[in-house]
Design a protein around this motif. Sequence first.
Motif, PDB file in Angstrom:
ATOM      1  N   GLY A 124      33.369  52.818 -20.747  1.00  0.00           N
ATOM      2  CA  GLY A 124      34.534  52.573 -19.923  1.00  0.00           C
ATOM      3  C   GLY A 124      34.367  52.926 -18.464  1.00  0.00           C
ATOM      4  N   ARG A 125      33.137  53.230 -18.027  1.00  0.00           N
ATOM      5  CA  ARG A 125      32.931  53.670 -16.644  1.00  0.00           C
ATOM      6  C   ARG A 125      33.096  52.530 -15.645  1.00  0.00           C
ATOM      7  NH1 ARG A 125      28.255  56.626 -18.692  1.00  0.00           N
ATOM      8  NH2 ARG A 125      28.864  58.786 -19.052  1.00  0.00           N
ATOM      9  N   ASP A 126      32.793  51.308 -16.070  1.00  0.00           N
ATOM     10  CA  ASP A 126      32.814  50.203 -15.123  1.00  0.00           C
ATOM     11  C   ASP A 126      33.117  48.925 -15.877  1.00  0.00           C
ATOM     12  OD1 ASP A 126      30.515  48.873 -12.592  1.00  0.00           O
ATOM     13  OD2 ASP A 126      32.692  48.908 -12.739  1.00  0.00           O
ATOM     14  N   TYR A 127      33.680  47.964 -15.152  1.00  0.00           N
ATOM     15  CA  TYR A 127      33.890  46.641 -15.733  1.00  0.00           C
ATOM     16  C   TYR A 127      32.549  45.905 -15.662  1.00  0.00           C
ATOM     17  CZ  TYR A 127      38.895  47.488 -15.795  1.00  0.00           C
ATOM     18  OH  TYR A 127      40.140  47.996 -16.067  1.00  0.00           O
ATOM     19  N   THR A 128      31.933  45.774 -16.813  1.00  0.00           N
ATOM     20  CA  THR A 128      30.564  45.280 -16.892  1.00  0.00           C
ATOM     21  C   THR A 128      30.485  43.770 -17.075  1.00  0.00           C
ATOM     22  OG1 THR A 128      29.932  47.373 -17.902  1.00  0.00           O
ATOM     23  CG2 THR A 128      28.379  45.552 -18.124  1.00  0.00           C
ATOM     24  N   TYR A 129      31.415  43.233 -17.834  1.00  0.00           N
ATOM     25  CA  TYR A 129      31.366  41.828 -18.208  1.00  0.00           C
ATOM     26  C   TYR A 129      32.534  41.085 -17.558  1.00  0.00           C
ATOM     27  CZ  TYR A 129      28.509  44.088 -21.729  1.00  0.00           C
ATOM     28  OH  TYR A 129      27.577  44.863 -22.356  1.00  0.00           O
ATOM     29  N   TRP A 130      32.230  39.844 -17.111  1.00  0.00           N
ATOM     30  CA  TRP A 130      33.243  39.043 -16.419  1.00  0.00           C
ATOM     31  C   TRP A 130      33.236  37.618 -16.951  1.00  0.00           C
ATOM     32  CZ3 TRP A 130      36.532  41.061 -12.732  1.00  0.00           C
ATOM     33  CH2 TRP A 130      36.237  42.349 -12.279  1.00  0.00           C
ATOM     34  N   GLY A 131      34.418  37.022 -17.027  1.00  0.00           N
ATOM     35  CA  GLY A 131      34.519  35.620 -17.344  1.00  0.00           C
ATOM     36  C   GLY A 131      34.350  34.777 -16.100  1.00  0.00           C
ATOM     37  N   GLN A 132      34.415  33.462 -16.283  1.00  0.00           N
ATOM     38  CA  GLN A 132      34.213  32.525 -15.183  1.00  0.00           C
ATOM     39  C   GLN A 132      35.460  32.377 -14.314  1.00  0.00           C
ATOM     40  OE1 GLN A 132      31.259  30.909 -14.342  1.00  0.00           O
ATOM     41  NE2 GLN A 132      30.493  32.443 -15.781  1.00  0.00           N
ATOM     42  N   GLY A 133      36.597  32.760 -14.840  1.00  0.00           N
ATOM     43  CA  GLY A 133      37.833  32.660 -14.078  1.00  0.00           C
ATOM     44  C   GLY A 133      38.634  31.426 -14.445  1.00  0.00           C
ATOM     45  N   THR A 134      39.950  31.538 -14.302  1.00  0.00           N
ATOM     46  CA  THR A 134      40.849  30.417 -14.531  1.00  0.00           C
ATOM     47  C   THR A 134      41.875  30.372 -13.402  1.00  0.00           C
ATOM     48  OG1 THR A 134      42.309  29.348 -16.160  1.00  0.00           O
ATOM     49  CG2 THR A 134      42.419  31.745 -16.033  1.00  0.00           C
ATOM     50  N   GLN A 135      42.108  29.169 -12.888  1.00  0.00           N
ATOM     51  CA  GLN A 135      42.992  29.026 -11.727  1.00  0.00           C
ATOM     52  C   GLN A 135      44.450  29.042 -12.154  1.00  0.00           C
ATOM     53  OE1 GLN A 135      42.236  28.562  -8.249  1.00  0.00           O
ATOM     54  NE2 GLN A 135      44.464  28.865  -8.067  1.00  0.00           N
ATOM     55  N   VAL A 136      45.239  29.840 -11.461  1.00  0.00           N
ATOM     56  CA  VAL A 136      46.693  29.838 -11.626  1.00  0.00           C
ATOM     57  C   VAL A 136      47.300  29.488 -10.273  1.00  0.00           C
ATOM     58  CG1 VAL A 136      48.744  31.229 -12.071  1.00  0.00           C
ATOM     59  CG2 VAL A 136      46.700  31.519 -13.491  1.00  0.00           C
ATOM     60  N   THR A 137      48.111  28.445 -10.250  1.00  0.00           N
ATOM     61  CA  THR A 137      48.759  28.023  -9.022  1.00  0.00           C
ATOM     62  C   THR A 137      50.262  28.017  -9.246  1.00  0.00           C
ATOM     63  OG1 THR A 137      46.877  26.617  -8.435  1.00  0.00           O
ATOM     64  CG2 THR A 137      48.957  26.211  -7.290  1.00  0.00           C
ATOM     65  N   VAL A 138      50.984  28.749  -8.395  1.00  0.00           N
ATOM     66  CA  VAL A 138      52.433  28.835  -8.490  1.00  0.00           C
ATOM     67  C   VAL A 138      53.040  28.080  -7.316  1.00  0.00           C
ATOM     68  CG1 VAL A 138      54.433  30.343  -8.642  1.00  0.00           C
ATOM     69  CG2 VAL A 138      52.231  31.078  -9.604  1.00  0.00           C
ATOM     70  N   SER A 139      53.811  27.058  -7.623  1.00  0.00           N
ATOM     71  CA  SER A 139      54.440  26.262  -6.573  1.00  0.00           C
ATOM     72  C   SER A 139      55.828  26.816  -6.263  1.00  0.00           C
ATOM     73  CB  SER A 139      54.552  24.807  -7.006  1.00  0.00           C
ATOM     74  OG  SER A 139      55.363  24.697  -8.150  1.00  0.00           O
ATOM     75  N   SER A 140      56.195  26.714  -5.001  1.00  0.00           N
ATOM     76  CA  SER A 140      57.493  27.257  -4.581  1.00  0.00           C
ATOM     77  C   SER A 140      58.574  26.202  -4.642  1.00  0.00           C
ATOM     78  CB  SER A 140      57.389  27.806  -3.158  1.00  0.00           C
ATOM     79  OG  SER A 140      56.923  26.809  -2.283  1.00  0.00           O
ATOM     80  N   SER A 166      41.235  31.075 -20.797  1.00  0.00           N
ATOM     81  CA  SER A 166      41.945  29.803 -20.900  1.00  0.00           C
ATOM     82  C   SER A 166      43.411  30.042 -20.581  1.00  0.00           C
ATOM     83  CB  SER A 166      41.809  29.199 -22.306  1.00  0.00           C
ATOM     84  OG  SER A 166      42.347  30.079 -23.274  1.00  0.00           O
ATOM     85  N   GLY A 167      44.126  28.944 -20.305  1.00  0.00           N
ATOM     86  CA  GLY A 167      45.561  29.045 -20.106  1.00  0.00           C
ATOM     87  C   GLY A 167      46.037  28.919 -18.684  1.00  0.00           C
ATOM     88  N   GLY A 168      45.138  28.820 -17.737  1.00  0.00           N
ATOM     89  CA  GLY A 168      45.568  28.670 -16.354  1.00  0.00           C
ATOM     90  C   GLY A 168      46.169  27.297 -16.115  1.00  0.00           C
ATOM     91  N   GLY A 169      46.767  27.126 -14.930  1.00  0.00           N
ATOM     92  CA  GLY A 169      47.350  25.839 -14.586  1.00  0.00           C
ATOM     93  C   GLY A 169      48.358  25.969 -13.474  1.00  0.00           C
ATOM     94  N   LEU A 170      49.192  24.949 -13.363  1.00  0.00           N
ATOM     95  CA  LEU A 170      50.220  24.885 -12.324  1.00  0.00           C
ATOM     96  C   LEU A 170      51.570  25.236 -12.934  1.00  0.00           C
ATOM     97  CD1 LEU A 170      51.101  24.052  -9.430  1.00  0.00           C
ATOM     98  CD2 LEU A 170      51.340  21.715 -10.316  1.00  0.00           C
ATOM     99  N   LEU A 172      53.574  31.764 -17.776  1.00  0.00           N
ATOM    100  CA  LEU A 172      52.262  31.250 -18.146  1.00  0.00           C
ATOM    101  C   LEU A 172      51.579  32.338 -18.951  1.00  0.00           C
ATOM    102  CD1 LEU A 172      50.856  28.546 -17.314  1.00  0.00           C
ATOM    103  CD2 LEU A 172      49.603  29.850 -15.590  1.00  0.00           C
ATOM    104  N   ARG A 173      50.755  31.947 -19.933  1.00  0.00           N
ATOM    105  CA  ARG A 173      50.011  32.936 -20.696  1.00  0.00           C
ATOM    106  C   ARG A 173      48.526  32.628 -20.616  1.00  0.00           C
ATOM    107  NH1 ARG A 173      49.998  34.864 -27.034  1.00  0.00           N
ATOM    108  NH2 ARG A 173      48.806  32.931 -27.332  1.00  0.00           N
ATOM    109  N   LEU A 174      47.769  33.609 -20.187  1.00  0.00           N
ATOM    110  CA  LEU A 174      46.325  33.506 -20.145  1.00  0.00           C
ATOM    111  C   LEU A 174      45.724  34.179 -21.373  1.00  0.00           C
ATOM    112  CD1 LEU A 174      45.626  34.453 -16.408  1.00  0.00           C
ATOM    113  CD2 LEU A 174      46.263  32.234 -17.376  1.00  0.00           C
ATOM    114  N   SER A 175      44.628  33.610 -21.845  1.00  0.00           N
ATOM    115  CA  SER A 175      43.904  34.181 -22.977  1.00  0.00           C
ATOM    116  C   SER A 175      42.460  34.416 -22.599  1.00  0.00           C
ATOM    117  CB  SER A 175      43.951  33.233 -24.184  1.00  0.00           C
ATOM    118  OG  SER A 175      45.273  32.973 -24.576  1.00  0.00           O
ATOM    119  N   CYS A 176      41.856  35.406 -23.235  1.00  0.00           N
ATOM    120  CA  CYS A 176      40.444  35.689 -22.999  1.00  0.00           C
ATOM    121  C   CYS A 176      39.818  36.114 -24.318  1.00  0.00           C
ATOM    122  CB  CYS A 176      40.275  36.782 -21.958  1.00  0.00           C
ATOM    123  SG  CYS A 176      38.562  37.300 -21.717  1.00  0.00           S
ATOM    124  N   ALA A 177      38.902  35.316 -24.792  1.00  0.00           N
ATOM    125  CA  ALA A 177      38.214  35.601 -26.048  1.00  0.00           C
ATOM    126  C   ALA A 177      36.845  36.194 -25.765  1.00  0.00           C
ATOM    127  CB  ALA A 177      38.071  34.326 -26.868  1.00  0.00           C
TER     128      ALA A 177
END
Length: 119
Positions: free
Chosen positions: A103-119, A7-11, A18-23
């Motif tokens: 710790g050999r591999d990244y086994t678990y993944w979240g769905q992702g959160t979009q971060v958009t940085v405007s110039s 959670s925490g993604g956005g524009l 911006l701060r992203l969180s992952c539970a």
Amino acid sequence: QVQLAESGGGLVQAGGSLRLSCAASGRTFNSYAMGWFRQAPGKEREFVATIIWNGGNTYYADSVKGRFTISRDAAENTVYLQMNRVKPEDTAVYYCTATDATGRDYTYWGQGTQVTVSS
């Protein structure tokens, strides 16, 4: 099985923060490390940062070193990514990930959160 919820993604404007969180949740949680990757349009997924769960050692991609900070709340099984002085090139889908106990591999993944940085 471990489930990860970001959670925490956005524009955000360039130069902002911006701060992203992952539970993490599941029957057991004993990951060796948790981290963040990102994937920009048309590019491959790339490493951003990781934190060793026991001890708290952190590692960063050169592109974010000094601007991003990864941290964890062990009691809440939550990892954070504080993003400061963001740049348009930080625009991407950010994925939370966790290793298994080895710790050999990244086994678990979240769905992702979009971060958009405007110039």
